[in-house]
Design an enzyme around this catalytic site. Sequence first.
Site, PDB file in Angstrom:
ATOM      1  CB  CYS A   1      -7.821 -23.106  23.758  1.00 53.47           C
ATOM      2  SG  CYS A   1      -6.842 -21.656  24.126  1.00 53.47           S
TER       3      CYS A   1
ATOM      4  CG  HIS B   1      -8.107 -22.097  28.961  1.00 57.76           C
ATOM      5  ND1 HIS B   1      -6.871 -22.097  29.566  1.00 57.76           N
ATOM      6  CD2 HIS B   1      -7.891 -21.745  27.659  1.00 57.76           C
ATOM      7  CE1 HIS B   1      -5.943 -21.771  28.666  1.00 57.76           C
ATOM      8  NE2 HIS B   1      -6.537 -21.558  27.498  1.00 57.76           N
TER       9      HIS B   1
END
Length: 358
Positions: A157, A250
Site C-alpha cells: 500500500c 499514506h
Amino acid sequence: MKQYNVGVIGATGMVGQRFTTLLESHPWFNLVALAASTRSAGKTYEEAVGSRWLMKTPMPESVKKMVVLDAANVEEVAAKVDFVFCAVNMKKDEIKALEEAYAKAECPVVSNNSAHRFTPDVPMVVPEINADHIDIIPAQRKRLGTKRGFVAVKSNCSLQSYVPALHPLRKYGISDVLVCTYQAISGAGKTFETFPDILDNVIPYIGGEEEKSEQEPLKLWGHIEGDKIVSAESPRFTAQCLRVPVSDGHMGAVFVRFENKPSKEEILQAWKEFHGPAQDLELPSAPKQFLHYFEENDRPQPKLDRMLENGMAVSIGRLREDNQYDYKFVCLSHNTLRGAAGGAVLLAELLAAKGYFD
C-alpha cells in the site's frame, strides 16, 4: 462487459470489509460469496462482523444476511464464483498455500496479500505502471497445471503514493531514491479506538515495510524473461517507514537523483500528461487523472485529499530542488482504496478487460 460472480476470502477483516463496499454496486462484478475463518463460517456476515465493522459507511444491505463460508473449503467456495479477492490474515506460507489451492481449483485469485509478491511467475501489478506483467499468467498456469486458475497480486500500500509519481520520470534516468513514508493506522487494520497507543505518538517502525518499500518498486519496473519476472536493477532505493496518528492515507516524502536532471517544468508536465492502460481502457475504478499536483505549500493533506477521485488518485505537492538530491516532493494516496482493496478491484478490472477470467 460480461458480468462475473466474485467472492471475497477474508471478508470479515478491514480490507475484506472495504471489498464489500466497493463491490456493492460494481458494474462488472457481482459479489455472491463471502468466506473467512472457521470461527466465522456458518454465521451471517452481519453476525460474523458484529461490532467490528470499521468502514465509515454502513454495511451494505446486500451482504448482511449472506452466510459466511469457510475459506478452507476451497472447492465449495470456488464452485460459486468466477474468481476471488483474497485479504486473509494468516502466516505467509499458509496464505501462499491457500491462494495456490484456489488457483489449482481453477478459481483465479486477485490478492491483497504480500505472500506471493515475489513468486517469480506471479504478476504484481499497478495497472497504470506495469499492466504488461499479466502476460506472465500463461507461464504460471503451466507451472500450476491449470487452465483458468492463477494468482495475481497488487503491490504494497505505501508504494502507491510515491512509485506512481516516480514512474513518468524514469525517462530522465532515476539513479537514487530516498523515501520516508508516514503511514495511516488503517494500514495495520486499526482505528483510533483499537489503537490507543498511537494517540499523541509516532511509531518509527513497521515490520517488513522498509524492505517492501525498497524492493517492490524494482519488481514493478522489471520485465518478463521466459517464465519469470526479473526485477529492475536500478534505481537504488532507501526507505524509512513511520506509523502516524492518521486514520487513512499514506504519505511519502521523496528525494530523487537523476542521470539527466529535468527542469521543474518538465516534471510537472510529465505528471500532468501521465496516463496508463487503466485510463486508456476506461476501467470502472480508474481515476480520470491519475496524478494531481497541488501548487499550495501545505498540500496534499490526508484529511483533505485522500478521497480525490474516489480515493483512487495520487496527490503530489511541494516539488522543489534539493541541495543533496536533485529534487524533493511529497505524495499521498488512500491506503485502503488505491493501496489495498481499490487497487485489487482495479487489477481485476484489467484482467477482466484482457479476458483472463474467461
